[in-house]
Design an enzyme around this catalytic site. Sequence first.
Site, short mmCIF file in Angstrom:
data_model
loop_
_atom_site.label_atom_id
_atom_site.label_comp_id
_atom_site.label_asym_id
_atom_site.label_seq_id
_atom_site.Cartn_x
_atom_site.Cartn_y
_atom_site.Cartn_z
N TYR A 193 28.25 24.46 15.47
CA TYR A 193 27.14 25.36 15.80
C TYR A 193 26.92 25.47 17.64
CZ TYR A 193 23.09 28.75 16.12
OH TYR A 193 22.11 29.51 16.37
N LYS A 195 19.29 27.26 21.82
CA LYS A 195 18.06 27.93 20.89
C LYS A 195 17.39 26.85 20.65
CE LYS A 195 19.85 31.38 18.52
NZ LYS A 195 19.75 33.05 18.82
N1 LIG Z 1 23.46 34.87 12.17
C1 LIG Z 1 22.52 34.48 11.44
O1 LIG Z 1 22.90 33.31 10.65
C2 LIG Z 1 20.69 34.09 12.21
C3 LIG Z 1 20.74 32.58 11.97
C4 LIG Z 1 19.41 32.84 12.70
C5 LIG Z 1 19.38 33.63 13.97
N2 LIG Z 1 20.80 34.14 14.30
C6 LIG Z 1 19.85 34.86 15.69
O2 LIG Z 1 20.27 36.73 14.68
C7 LIG Z 1 19.95 37.28 16.40
C8 LIG Z 1 21.41 38.20 16.15
O3 LIG Z 1 22.60 38.30 15.96
P1 LIG Z 1 23.10 38.70 14.53
O4 LIG Z 1 23.51 37.86 13.51
O5 LIG Z 1 22.40 39.77 13.43
O6 LIG Z 1 24.37 38.53 15.33
P2 LIG Z 1 24.92 40.28 15.85
O7 LIG Z 1 26.79 39.92 16.16
O8 LIG Z 1 25.04 41.53 14.48
O9 LIG Z 1 24.08 40.01 17.08
C9 LIG Z 1 24.20 39.30 18.68
C10 LIG Z 1 23.44 40.45 19.37
O10 LIG Z 1 24.06 39.83 21.13
C11 LIG Z 1 24.66 40.84 21.50
N3 LIG Z 1 25.26 40.59 22.96
C12 LIG Z 1 26.23 39.71 22.34
N4 LIG Z 1 26.07 39.50 24.54
C13 LIG Z 1 24.84 39.89 24.98
C14 LIG Z 1 24.73 40.91 26.40
N5 LIG Z 1 25.73 40.10 27.26
N6 LIG Z 1 24.00 41.39 26.35
C15 LIG Z 1 23.02 42.38 25.31
N7 LIG Z 1 23.88 42.03 23.88
C16 LIG Z 1 24.54 41.21 23.82
C17 LIG Z 1 25.32 41.34 20.35
O11 LIG Z 1 25.96 43.19 21.14
C18 LIG Z 1 24.98 42.06 19.20
O12 LIG Z 1 24.18 43.01 19.32
C19 LIG Z 1 21.35 36.15 17.69
O13 LIG Z 1 20.42 35.61 18.82
C20 LIG Z 1 21.53 34.75 17.01
O14 LIG Z 1 21.50 33.67 16.96
C21 LIG Z 1 21.62 34.89 13.53
#
Ligand SMILES: NC(=O)c1ccc[n+]([C@@H]2O[C@H](COP(=O)([O-])OP(=O)(O)OC[C@H]3O[C@@H](n4cnc5c(N)ncnc54)[C@H](O)[C@@H]3O)[C@@H](O)[C@H]2O)c1
Length: 257
Positions: free
Chosen positions: A157, A164
């Site tokens: 990570y 984060k």
């Molecule tokens: N999937 C997991 O296990 C998990 C767990 C906890 C938190 N998260 C967090 O949830 C959030 C969403 O992630 P996800 O898992 O739904 O994956 P995801 O890939 O669907 O979403 C990530 C998003 O970030 C956007 N992004 C990246 N660079 C960007 C930029 N320069 N400008 C605007 N948007 C941008 C992407 O277009 C995408 O829509 C993230 O912050 C991720 O760290 C995910």
Amino acid sequence: MCDLTGKHGLIVGVANKRSISWAIAQAATAAGARLALTYPSERLEENVRELALKLENPLVLPCDVTSDQQITDLAASLDREFGGLDFAVHGAGFAPPDALHNPFVETSRESFRIALDVSAYSLVGLTRAVTPLMEKRGGGSILTLTFIGSDRVYPNYNVMGVAKAALESSVRYLASDLGPKNIRVNAISAGAIKTLAASGIAGFSSILQVYRDRAPLRRSVDTSEVADAAMFLLSPASRAVTGEILMVDAGMHAIGL
Ligand SMILES: NC(=O)c1ccc[n+]([C@@H]2O[C@H](COP(=O)([O-])OP(=O)(O)OC[C@H]3O[C@@H](n4cnc5c(N)ncnc54)[C@H](O)[C@@H]3O)[C@@H](O)[C@H]2O)c1
């Protein structure tokens, strides 16, 4: 209490149907909100437009969160179309692939900068831009998405954990700044979910297995469960909650070993 009828919301972070932000968009629409979705690049525009067809009269706007100009233009469009804003979901996160494969100690200055810019600073920039729109509504709710890798080491990570930690601290400072304007700022710390962003983390499947073996609920979570918790934080049901990191992780954070 989680009714969003008549509310206008911004959702940043929909990439595809597996995105956590997409589940939140669907839940917010079902709760009665009208939404704006954003896409960060032409490559993702078509995906987002196709998904948006399933929503009620949505706006679809560009916003690469690394661009101050695009954030300013986004806020101007929202003001023009919605005449204010009631809530915003920040679901943008990114780290360069090398930083999620190599040992953390190898993280380059540039990868560190990009990860912190996209994944943490963007909450500050976006919040600043939508604050005047929320003031027009007498307040608002801002929600971001984080992961417990901010606090503990999760394999690969790496710099995302550092980003984060910065994001979660930003939630608290923003909550303090904006509380007097009745704007609340919170985060959901979600359990591991297989999404596009997660697939960039080497060995992600083994993290999911640990949830199945050790989390109190013996599983991780799905995006609809995060969305249900998001409805609480976006709606008046949570009107006294701000500066909070809500764990929606099947209880994994409670476990020591
Ligand atoms: N999937 C997991 O296990 C998990 C767990 C906890 C938190 N998260 C967090 O949830 C959030 C969403 O992630 P996800 O898992 O739904 O994956 P995801 O890939 O669907 O979403 C990530 C998003 O970030 C956007 N992004 C990246 N660079 C960007 C930029 N320069 N400008 C605007 N948007 C941008 C992407 O277009 C995408 O829509 C993230 O912050 C991720 O760290 C995910």
